[in-house]
Scaffold this active site. Structure first.
Site, PDB file in Angstrom:
ATOM      1  N   LYS A 130      -0.610  15.314  -1.401  1.00  0.00           N
ATOM      2  CA  LYS A 130      -1.622  15.470  -0.341  1.00  0.00           C
ATOM      3  C   LYS A 130      -1.944  16.953  -0.214  1.00  0.00           C
ATOM      4  O   LYS A 130      -1.054  17.764   0.063  1.00  0.00           O
ATOM      5  CB  LYS A 130      -1.072  14.955   0.989  1.00  0.00           C
ATOM      6  N   ARG A 189       1.124   2.493   7.757  1.00  0.00           N
ATOM      7  CA  ARG A 189       1.596   1.186   7.242  1.00  0.00           C
ATOM      8  C   ARG A 189       1.660   0.167   8.381  1.00  0.00           C
ATOM      9  O   ARG A 189       1.351  -1.000   8.203  1.00  0.00           O
ATOM     10  CB  ARG A 189       2.985   1.318   6.584  1.00  0.00           C
ATOM     11  N   THR A 218      -4.382  -1.819  -4.394  1.00  0.00           N
ATOM     12  CA  THR A 218      -4.560  -2.791  -3.306  1.00  0.00           C
ATOM     13  C   THR A 218      -3.494  -3.875  -3.430  1.00  0.00           C
ATOM     14  O   THR A 218      -3.022  -4.164  -4.535  1.00  0.00           O
ATOM     15  CB  THR A 218      -5.969  -3.428  -3.336  1.00  0.00           C
ATOM     16  N   HIS A 219      -3.155  -4.462  -2.262  1.00  0.00           N
ATOM     17  CA  HIS A 219      -2.243  -5.620  -2.254  1.00  0.00           C
ATOM     18  C   HIS A 219      -3.029  -6.890  -2.027  1.00  0.00           C
ATOM     19  O   HIS A 219      -2.456  -7.970  -1.903  1.00  0.00           O
ATOM     20  CB  HIS A 219      -1.207  -5.478  -1.134  1.00  0.00           C
ATOM     21  N   ALA A 225      -7.114   4.337   4.743  1.00  0.00           N
ATOM     22  CA  ALA A 225      -6.110   4.068   5.777  1.00  0.00           C
ATOM     23  C   ALA A 225      -6.277   4.904   7.046  1.00  0.00           C
ATOM     24  O   ALA A 225      -5.426   4.843   7.925  1.00  0.00           O
ATOM     25  CB  ALA A 225      -4.718   4.317   5.188  1.00  0.00           C
ATOM     26  N   GLN A 232     -11.645   6.315  -1.403  1.00  0.00           N
ATOM     27  CA  GLN A 232     -11.469   5.295  -0.353  1.00  0.00           C
ATOM     28  C   GLN A 232     -12.754   4.469  -0.231  1.00  0.00           C
ATOM     29  O   GLN A 232     -13.801   4.990   0.163  1.00  0.00           O
ATOM     30  CB  GLN A 232     -11.178   5.984   0.982  1.00  0.00           C
ATOM     31  N   ARG A 258      -7.891   6.420  -8.539  1.00  0.00           N
ATOM     32  CA  ARG A 258      -7.145   5.393  -7.781  1.00  0.00           C
ATOM     33  C   ARG A 258      -8.048   4.923  -6.649  1.00  0.00           C
ATOM     34  O   ARG A 258      -8.384   5.712  -5.762  1.00  0.00           O
ATOM     35  CB  ARG A 258      -5.861   6.025  -7.225  1.00  0.00           C
ATOM     36  N   ASP A 270      -3.993  12.580  -3.372  1.00  0.00           N
ATOM     37  CA  ASP A 270      -4.235  11.543  -2.366  1.00  0.00           C
ATOM     38  C   ASP A 270      -5.527  11.838  -1.610  1.00  0.00           C
ATOM     39  O   ASP A 270      -5.987  12.977  -1.561  1.00  0.00           O
ATOM     40  CB  ASP A 270      -3.081  11.523  -1.350  1.00  0.00           C
ATOM     41  N   LYS A 307      -8.614   0.960  -0.198  1.00  0.00           N
ATOM     42  CA  LYS A 307      -9.577   0.636   0.871  1.00  0.00           C
ATOM     43  C   LYS A 307      -9.773   1.836   1.794  1.00  0.00           C
ATOM     44  O   LYS A 307     -10.873   2.114   2.233  1.00  0.00           O
ATOM     45  CB  LYS A 307      -9.073  -0.558   1.684  1.00  0.00           C
TER      46      LYS A 307
HETATM   47  C1  LIG Z   1      -0.978   3.006  -4.551  1.00  0.00           C
HETATM   48  C2  LIG Z   1      -1.690   3.196  -3.238  1.00  0.00           C
HETATM   49  C3  LIG Z   1      -2.085   4.472  -2.872  1.00  0.00           C
HETATM   50  C4  LIG Z   1      -2.780   4.663  -1.681  1.00  0.00           C
HETATM   51  N1  LIG Z   1      -3.240   5.917  -1.367  1.00  0.00           N
HETATM   52  C5  LIG Z   1      -4.043   6.076  -0.281  1.00  0.00           C
HETATM   53  C6  LIG Z   1      -4.687   7.321  -0.029  1.00  0.00           C
HETATM   54  O1  LIG Z   1      -4.509   8.314  -0.762  1.00  0.00           O
HETATM   55  N2  LIG Z   1      -5.491   7.401   1.062  1.00  0.00           N
HETATM   56  C7  LIG Z   1      -5.721   6.342   1.902  1.00  0.00           C
HETATM   57  O2  LIG Z   1      -6.493   6.471   2.858  1.00  0.00           O
HETATM   58  N3  LIG Z   1      -5.084   5.163   1.694  1.00  0.00           N
HETATM   59  C8  LIG Z   1      -4.268   5.005   0.631  1.00  0.00           C
HETATM   60  N4  LIG Z   1      -3.671   3.785   0.405  1.00  0.00           N
HETATM   61  C9  LIG Z   1      -3.671   2.751   1.468  1.00  0.00           C
HETATM   62  C10 LIG Z   1      -4.911   1.876   1.413  1.00  0.00           C
HETATM   63  O3  LIG Z   1      -6.051   2.613   1.772  1.00  0.00           O
HETATM   64  C11 LIG Z   1      -4.783   0.673   2.369  1.00  0.00           C
HETATM   65  O4  LIG Z   1      -4.687   1.119   3.680  1.00  0.00           O
HETATM   66  C12 LIG Z   1      -3.580  -0.225   2.063  1.00  0.00           C
HETATM   67  O5  LIG Z   1      -3.369  -0.377   0.699  1.00  0.00           O
HETATM   68  C13 LIG Z   1      -3.810  -1.627   2.659  1.00  0.00           C
HETATM   69  O6  LIG Z   1      -4.962  -2.197   2.103  1.00  0.00           O
HETATM   70  P1  LIG Z   1      -4.946  -3.378   1.011  1.00  0.00           P
HETATM   71  O7  LIG Z   1      -5.953  -3.012  -0.025  1.00  0.00           O
HETATM   72  O8  LIG Z   1      -3.597  -3.608   0.516  1.00  0.00           O
HETATM   73  O9  LIG Z   1      -5.549  -4.624   1.757  1.00  0.00           O
HETATM   74  P2  LIG Z   1      -5.133  -5.350   3.107  1.00  0.00           P
HETATM   75  O10 LIG Z   1      -6.216  -6.321   3.370  1.00  0.00           O
HETATM   76  O11 LIG Z   1      -4.810  -4.358   4.168  1.00  0.00           O
HETATM   77  O12 LIG Z   1      -3.798  -6.107   2.723  1.00  0.00           O
HETATM   78  C14 LIG Z   1      -3.770  -7.224   1.852  1.00  0.00           C
HETATM   79  C15 LIG Z   1      -2.399  -7.866   1.990  1.00  0.00           C
HETATM   80  O13 LIG Z   1      -1.391  -6.966   1.545  1.00  0.00           O
HETATM   81  C16 LIG Z   1      -0.263  -6.993   2.397  1.00  0.00           C
HETATM   82  N5  LIG Z   1      -0.152  -5.701   3.110  1.00  0.00           N
HETATM   83  C17 LIG Z   1      -1.063  -4.695   3.108  1.00  0.00           C
HETATM   84  N6  LIG Z   1      -0.615  -3.646   3.837  1.00  0.00           N
HETATM   85  C18 LIG Z   1       0.588  -4.014   4.318  1.00  0.00           C
HETATM   86  C19 LIG Z   1       1.554  -3.371   5.128  1.00  0.00           C
HETATM   87  N7  LIG Z   1       1.362  -2.127   5.589  1.00  0.00           N
HETATM   88  N8  LIG Z   1       2.692  -4.020   5.414  1.00  0.00           N
HETATM   89  C20 LIG Z   1       2.914  -5.268   4.951  1.00  0.00           C
HETATM   90  N9  LIG Z   1       2.033  -5.942   4.165  1.00  0.00           N
HETATM   91  C21 LIG Z   1       0.891  -5.330   3.854  1.00  0.00           C
HETATM   92  C22 LIG Z   1      -0.498  -8.121   3.358  1.00  0.00           C
HETATM   93  O14 LIG Z   1       0.032  -9.283   2.753  1.00  0.00           O
HETATM   94  C23 LIG Z   1      -2.000  -8.200   3.428  1.00  0.00           C
HETATM   95  O15 LIG Z   1      -2.472  -9.461   3.809  1.00  0.00           O
HETATM   96  C24 LIG Z   1      -3.018   3.561  -0.805  1.00  0.00           C
HETATM   97  C25 LIG Z   1      -2.609   2.285  -1.190  1.00  0.00           C
HETATM   98  C26 LIG Z   1      -1.976   2.088  -2.380  1.00  0.00           C
HETATM   99  C27 LIG Z   1      -1.579   0.702  -2.778  1.00  0.00           C
END
Ligand SMILES: Cc1cc2nc3c(=O)[nH]c(=O)nc-3n(C[C@H](O)[C@H](O)[C@H](O)COP(=O)(O)OP(=O)(O)OC[C@H]3O[C@@H](n4cnc5c(N)ncnc54)[C@H](O)[C@@H]3O)c2cc1C
Length: 308
Positions: A98, A289, A226-227, A189, A163, A184, A134, A187
């Protein structure tokens, strides 16, 4: 709504003091953070690498307010990279940085952050690995992408996070969907206003897909962070439609989130990288988170009552 409230509250000093009294070993912190020390981060990295995962390590810290602190963060990364090389964990492990932790918000901060990031990229190259920058709140995006452009002159494999929730990001994807560029896509955060970002979850998902289409059609190296099972499925379909070799992109998830799915995707032959944070300064990371998932808040509240 709850997400905005939590992200807003996270700026209160009282709440920060209460939350940071939690030990890193408490369940809620340990779920998302690999430990306080470099030794613990390396042990967790070794375990993930042994299971066929790739790793990107984040030395926790953000919003650095002094030059000394910025210098210390840069040194910590150089030390970490040397230890990763000695442990033969590169290139499986890279690092995520960061720029606000490297002094981006200080007077002449962009210059300071660039110097530090340049040093870290040099250490990463020596260790046989790479660095990804990041993405933080939208006020830093221009500065971060400008630092990226400078770094890529000497270290062309330096990556960056975009993002999808920011209106500008489709354009940034077009600019960065070029040969050798590692992007990378997440979505987003942070607590962003409607003037700069989609605030509706469906709009964010749609924007994510538009960005995916640009990145996966281009010659760069997309990293799908993304998850979200639907977005992963769409991303893998787009990769197939674009006849991309399986090693020309990767999937990425956060440490402690959907670990079974991470392993399942590896077993199917996909490249999956886990974002692994460690260190003492876990407050901002933890709040983001919690804000992502309302169910985490109950888990967190119980841990405050039982362990604090
Ligand atoms: C490798 C990586 C790097 C990232 N780097 C950045 C960055 O530099 N800047 C930035 O702004 N954001 C970053 N993020 C965070 C990202 O922006 C999202 O806020 C985060 O990934 C949740 O979004 P999602 O795409 O997983 O979808 P969501 O719709 O939020 O989640 C989909 C599903 O994943 C699971 N899940 C998601 N989050 C959680 C949680 N916190 N606890 C438990 N289960 C969860 C749940 O099952 C949920 O239903 C990063 C994420 C990843 C994976």
């Amino acid at each position: 709504m709850l997400r905005r409230a939590l992200l807003g509250m996270s700026r209160s000093r009282g709440i920060k003091n209460l939350v940071t009294r939690l030990p890193v070993t408490s369940d809620v912190v340990a779920r998302f953070v690999a430990g306080e020390s470099t030794v613990q981060a390396i042990a967790a990295t070794r375990q993930l690498a042994g299971a066929g995962l790739k790793i990107t390590i984040d030395y926790l810290g953000e919003d650095t307010t002094s030059r000394e602190q910025a210098d210390a963060v840069a040194l910590a990364y150089v030390d970490l990279l040397g230890r990763l090389r000695d442990a033969e964990l590169t290139p499986a492990a890279e690092v995520s940085v960061k720029l606000s932790a490297l002094g981006q918000a200080l007077p002449e901060g962009e210059k300071i952050a660039l110097e530090h990031a340049h040093t870290i990229c040099g250490a990463a190259e020596t260790a046989g690995t790479t660095v990804t920058l990041d993405a933080e709140d939208h006020t830093t995006t221009d500065s971060t992408l400008s630092v990226l452009r400078e770094l890529r002159r000497d270290f062309p494999r330096t990556g960056a996070v975009l993002q999808a929730y920011l209106y500008r990001t489709e354009g940034d994807c077009r600019d960065l969907a070029v040969e050798g560029s590692r992007v990378r896509l997440c979505k987003g955060a942070y607590n962003e206003p409607e003037s700069v970002a989609f605030t509706d979850a469906h709009e964010v998902d749609r924007a994510y897909v538009r960005c995916l289409k640009i990145l996966l059609a281009g010659p760069g190296y997309p990293m799908l962070a993304t998850h979200d099972p639907r977005l992963i499925e769409i991303g893998l379909k787009l990769a197939r439609d674009n006849v991309r070799p399986i090693d020309s992109y990767e999937l990425q998830m956060l440490y402690g989130i959907r670990p079974t799915e991470q392993q399942r995707l590896v077993n199917l032959g996909h490249q999956v990288r886990v974002y692994l944070p460690y260190g003492n300064d876990w407050y901002g990371y933890l709040v983001r988170r919690l804000a992502e998932r309302p169910a985490n808040v109950g888990f967190f509240a119980r841990s405050l009552v039982s362990k604090n």
